[in-house]
Scaffold this active site. Structure first.
Site, PDB file in Angstrom:
ATOM      1  N   ASP B   8       1.029  -1.187   0.249  1.00 24.77           N
ATOM      2  CA  ASP B   8      -0.218  -0.110   0.236  1.00 24.77           C
ATOM      3  C   ASP B   8       1.453   1.362   0.373  1.00 24.77           C
ATOM      4  O   ASP B   8       1.728   0.575   1.231  1.00 24.77           O
ATOM      5  CB  ASP B   8      -0.970   0.007   1.216  1.00 24.77           C
ATOM      6  CG  ASP B   8      -2.044  -1.590   0.993  1.00 24.77           C
ATOM      7  OD1 ASP B   8      -2.411  -1.398  -0.254  1.00 24.77           O
ATOM      8  OD2 ASP B   8      -2.279  -1.782   2.498  1.00 24.77           O
ATOM      9  N   GLU B 127     -13.459  -3.970  -0.683  1.00 22.32           N
ATOM     10  CA  GLU B 127     -13.225  -3.161   0.655  1.00 22.32           C
ATOM     11  C   GLU B 127     -14.959  -3.504   1.481  1.00 22.32           C
ATOM     12  O   GLU B 127     -15.463  -3.250   1.513  1.00 22.32           O
ATOM     13  CB  GLU B 127     -12.619  -1.735   0.866  1.00 22.32           C
ATOM     14  CG  GLU B 127     -11.141  -1.996   0.584  1.00 22.32           C
ATOM     15  CD  GLU B 127     -10.986  -0.554  -0.152  1.00 22.32           C
ATOM     16  OE1 GLU B 127     -12.170   0.335   0.323  1.00 22.32           O
ATOM     17  OE2 GLU B 127     -10.346  -0.231  -0.434  1.00 22.32           O
TER      18      GLU B 127
END
Lengths: 212, 252
Positions: B8, B127
Site C-alpha cells: 500500500d 473492501e
C-alpha cells in the site's frame, strides 16, 4: 548480434518482455513495421486480451501478411499467451475467428464442467511444466521440466497434431498445452517475462536453440 | 494457490495501516518490492491508498522502476476511472489493474475495461466490513466510506460485468494480524467462479490453511507480517507445501 523484434500492436505488456530480454543479454526493439520484422532474426508476438481483438489489431496494423512472409523465410517466431493462441487455425472466444493458422488446431474454453467439479476461470497460477519426451524437437528446455511458470488465461489450445505439443501443465485434472512448436513456430501459454528466473532461462534457451 | 505481497503506497512511500487507517511510513516501495521478488513472492499488488481521494494514481514511476528488474506479475490499483487511466497504468508495466471506488460509482467501467484488456487483467477490489452474521457492506475510499452495496450482491454483479479476479479485503481484519475473515472468503468463493485473493489479517502460518482450505481462496495477499519481517515468504511457501496446496516451486 541477433536482431530481436517484439511486435508492437497495442496488445500486451511489452515493456516487461523487453526488460526480460535485456536481463538475459539481448537487446530488442518494439515495432509494427514490415521492414523491421522482415529483417529480424527472432520475432516475438505478445498478446493479452481476447482472440478477436488481437486479430483485429494485427489487421489494423497490416501485420498479418508481414508475419506470414516472415515465417515463410523459416525464421523463428515465438508467440506468448494470447500471442500463442492466435498461431492456431481457429479461435472460439466470443464467436468463431480465424487465426494465423501456423499450427493446426483450435483455441477454446478450458472445459469448466469437467467431472462436475467447480473450476476457477481464469486459470491464474504458477503451474509446473511437464515435457513430453517423445517430442524431441525441443531439447534445450527439458531441464526446466517440473519447474513453475506463471499462467493467466481462460482459453486454451487444442493442437490437432500430437507432435506439436511439447509441454503441458496440469490445471485441476486438465492437461493444458503450455509449449507448442511446429517447425519454426513456437508458442508459450505462460508468461516467461513474468515467471521469475525460470522464465528468463526458458527465453534464453529458446532463442539459443533457434540458432543451435 | 498464490502468495502475494501487498504494497500500500501513499505518495512516494510504502505505508502500513490498521483497518486501512492510521498510516505508518515503512520506506521506499521499490526496495520492498525487490526484496519480495527475490524472496519468492508469486505476485505483487501496488495500491495507491489515497488515489481516488485526489482523482489520480501516482504509482506510474514506482511501477516503471519495478519493471526494470522484477519478473513477476504486478496488479496496480487506486484512482483508475477511465480507459485512458487504465492504458497509462498498463503502459507503465502493470499486468492487471484493480478497481474499487470508481467501479462502485460506475459499474459499467468494469465491462468496458474487461472487453478492452481481457477479463484476466481486471481485478475487482472489494473492501468488506462486517454488518451482521453472513452480511458485509462494501466500503470505498480505502475503507473510509460505507456504501449501500452488499458484498455478495456486488461480487456477483461484477463477475457478470466481466472481471477476472477479486481482491477481497476485510476492513475489520486489515492490519490486525488476527487472521482472515474466513466466513467472508467462503461466502464470496461460494458465489463466484473467478479466483479470489484473500486480504486482511494474515498473522500466523495457520491462517493460510483457513483461508485456502476452508475459505476456498485462490491466493493470499500479505502485507503486515512481511513488512515487519515477522514471517518470511519462504516460511509461508513451506507451509503451503506442507498443506499440499498447489503452490509455485521456488528455488532461490
Amino acid at each position: 548480434m541477433k536482431k530481436i523484434v517484439i511486435i508492437n500492436y497495442g496488445c500486451g505488456n511489452i515493456l516487461s518482455l523487453k526488460r526480460a530480454l535485456k536481463e538475459i543479454g539481448y537487446e530488442s526493439s518494439l515495432s509494427n513495421k514490415n521492414d523491421d520484422i522482415m529483417s529480424a532474426d527472432f520475432v516475438i508476438l505478445p498478446g493479452v486480451g481476447a482472440f478477436q481483438n488481437a486479430i483485429e489489431l494485427l489487421n489494423k496494423y497490416k501485420l498479418t501478411k508481414t508475419i506470414k512472409d516472415y515465417v515463410a523465410l523459416k525464421k523463428p517466431l515465438l508467440g506468448i499467451c494470447l500471442g500463442m493462441q492466435i498461431l492456431f487455425s481457429k479461435g472460439y472466444e466470443m464467436g468463431s475467428h480465424t487465426g494465423l493458422n501456423f499450427i493446426e488446431g483450435k483455441v477454446d474454453k478450458i472445459d469448466k464442467h469437467l467431472k462436475n467439479k467447480k473450476i476457477k476461470i481464469p486459470h491464474i497460477n504458477w503451474s509446473n511444466l511437464f515435457f513430453i519426451n517423445k517430442n524431441s524437437k525441443f531439447n534445450f528446455n527439458k531441464n526446466l521440466s517440473g519447474r513453475s511458470f506463471y499462467f493467466v488465461h481462460s482459453y486454451m489450445a487444442y493442437p490437432k497434431n500430437e507432435i506439436d505439443l511439447i509441454a503441458y501443465c496440469r490445471y485441476y485434472d486438465i492437461d493444458v498445452p503450455a509449449i507448442v512448436k511446429s517447425d519454426n513456430i513456437i508458442g508459450f501459454q505462460f508468461h516467461p517475462e513474468k515467471s521469475g528466473k525460470n522464465g528468463l532461462e526458458i527465453l534464453k534457451n529458446t532463442i539459443e536453440e533457434a540458432y543451435a | 494457490m498464490r502468495i502475494i505481497a501487498r504494497l500500500d503506497v501513499k505518495g512516494p512511500n510504502l505505508i502500513k495501516s490498521i483497518n486501512l487507517e492510521g498510516l505508518r511510513v515503512m520506506g521506499n516501495p521499490n526496495d520492498f518490492a525487490k526484496k519480495y521478488y527475490r524472496d519468492g513472492a508469486d505476485e505483487l499488488i501496488f495500491m495507491d491508498l489515497v488515489a481516488s481521494l485526489y482523482n489520480r494514481n501516482s504509482l506510474h514511476e514506482i511501477i516503471k522502476l519495478a519493471c526494470e528488474d522484477i519478473f513477476i506479475p504486478f496488479t496496480v490499483g487506486g484512482g483508475i476511472r477511465s480507459l485512458d487511466d487504465a492504458l497509462k497504468i498498463f503502459d507503465s508495466g502493470a499486468d492487471k489493474i484493480s478497481l474499487n471506488t470508481n467501479a462502485v460509482q460506475n459499474p459499467n467501467i468494469l465491462s468496458i475495461l474487461s472487453k478492452r484488456f481481457g477479463s484476466q487483467a481486471i481485478v475487482l477490489s472489494v473492501e468488506a466490513k462486517k454488518k451482521q452474521k453472513e452480511k458485509w457492506d462494501v466500503y470505498v475510499e480505502s475503507g473510509r466510506e460505507k456504501t449501500d452495496l452488499d458484498v455478495i450482491d456486488w461480487v456477483k454483479q461484477a463477475q457478470d460485468l466481466g472481471i477476472g479476479e477479486i481482491l477481497l479485503t476485510s476492513v475489520d481484519q486489515e492490519g490486525t494480524t488476527e487472521g482472515f475473515d474466513v466466513d467472508l472468503i467462503k461466502s464470496v468463493t461460494n458465489v463466484v467462479d473467478v479466483p479470489v485473493i484473500a486480504s486482511g489479517g494474515f498473522g500466523k502460518l495457520d491462517d493460510l490453511e483457513k483461508a485456502v482450505k476452508i475459505g476456498g481462496a485462490d491466493a493470499v495477499a500479505i502485507a503486515h507480517v512481511l513488512h515487519y519481517e515477522k514471517i518470511s515468504l519462504r516460511d509461508i511457501r513451506n507451509k503451503a507445501i506442507e498443506l499440499n496446496l498447489d503452490v509455485r516451486k521456488f528455488n532461490q
